[in-house]
Write an enzyme that holds these catalytic residues in place. Structure first.
Site, mmCIF file in Angstrom:
data_model
loop_
_atom_site.group_PDB
_atom_site.id
_atom_site.type_symbol
_atom_site.label_atom_id
_atom_site.label_comp_id
_atom_site.label_asym_id
_atom_site.label_seq_id
_atom_site.Cartn_x
_atom_site.Cartn_y
_atom_site.Cartn_z
ATOM 1 N N ASN A 77 0.688 -1.161 -0.046
ATOM 2 C CA ASN A 77 -0.057 0.135 -0.024
ATOM 3 C C ASN A 77 1.049 1.341 -0.029
ATOM 4 O O ASN A 77 0.390 2.436 0.128
ATOM 5 C CB ASN A 77 -0.942 0.103 1.229
ATOM 6 C CG ASN A 77 -1.700 -1.210 1.306
ATOM 7 O OD1 ASN A 77 -1.643 -1.896 2.245
ATOM 8 N ND2 ASN A 77 -2.869 -1.456 0.290
ATOM 9 N N ILE A 84 0.947 6.854 0.053
ATOM 10 C CA ILE A 84 0.253 5.923 0.887
ATOM 11 C C ILE A 84 -1.148 5.716 0.443
ATOM 12 O O ILE A 84 -1.983 6.736 0.347
ATOM 13 C CB ILE A 84 0.438 6.151 2.517
ATOM 14 C CG1 ILE A 84 1.698 6.536 3.000
ATOM 15 C CG2 ILE A 84 -0.185 5.331 3.313
ATOM 16 C CD1 ILE A 84 2.192 7.352 4.033
ATOM 17 N N CYS A 85 -1.622 4.362 0.639
ATOM 18 C CA CYS A 85 -2.803 4.309 -0.041
ATOM 19 C C CYS A 85 -3.628 3.730 1.132
ATOM 20 O O CYS A 85 -3.601 2.909 1.767
ATOM 21 C CB CYS A 85 -3.165 2.969 -1.162
ATOM 22 S SG CYS A 85 -4.878 2.707 -1.390
ATOM 23 N N LEU A 86 -4.286 4.820 1.891
ATOM 24 C CA LEU A 86 -5.010 4.765 3.010
ATOM 25 C C LEU A 86 -6.373 5.669 2.865
ATOM 26 O O LEU A 86 -6.143 6.910 2.673
ATOM 27 C CB LEU A 86 -4.255 5.232 3.975
ATOM 28 C CG LEU A 86 -4.331 5.040 5.486
ATOM 29 C CD1 LEU A 86 -4.409 3.664 6.065
ATOM 30 C CD2 LEU A 86 -3.317 5.664 6.651
#
Length: 148
Positions: A77, A84-86
């Site tokens: 992620n 950041i894939c959040l």
């Protein structure tokens, strides 16, 4: 509005810092922070120190901060640019969230990656199909880039 809120978060962080994180402004610029995360002990990132940059938009907290990892990390992620894939940094952002909560969410993402919403599909595939190889690669990257 934004600078008052940022100042309040800074005071709260200094008074009650989240476990294994620290954060604060870079020089005198309240809208540009740097944070440090310790790799969670129950993850392949244990022992690593990860630098994070935080840029607050002028309309914070109504828009999420731009958060990026400066330390290279092997994670499904987080890509090589440190993006950041959040969800809480995108569509799930809420003005009730704080930098402290964001940093804790990044720490839990290190412990529990989300391979179903990957930023790096190859790493997500390895995480799902060969966990041992994923963990040893993540560990060696941590030793190489986060323990200098």
């Amino acid at each position: 509005m934004a600078s008052k809120r940022i100042l309040k978060e800074l005071k709260d962080l200094q008074k009650d810092p989240p476990t294994s994180c620290s954060a604060g402004p870079v020089a005198e610029d309240m809208f540009h922070w740097q944070a440090t995360l310790m790799g969670p002990s129950d993850s392949p990132y244990a022992g690593g120190v990860f630098l994070v940059t935080i840029h607050f938009p002028p309309d914070y907290p109504f828009k999420p901060p731009k958060v990026a990892l400066k330390t290279k990390v092997f994670h499904p992620n987080i890509n090589s640019n440190g993006s950041i894939c959040l969800d809480i940094l995108k569509e799930q952002w809420s003005p009730a969230l704080t930098i402290s909560k964001v940093l804790l969410s990044i720490c839990s993402l290190l412990t529990d990656p989300n391979p179903d919403d990957p930023l790096v599909p190859e790493i997500a595939h390895m995480y799902k199909t060969d966990r041992a190889k994923y963990e040893s690669t993540a560990r060696s990257w941590t030793q190489k880039y986060a323990m200098g």
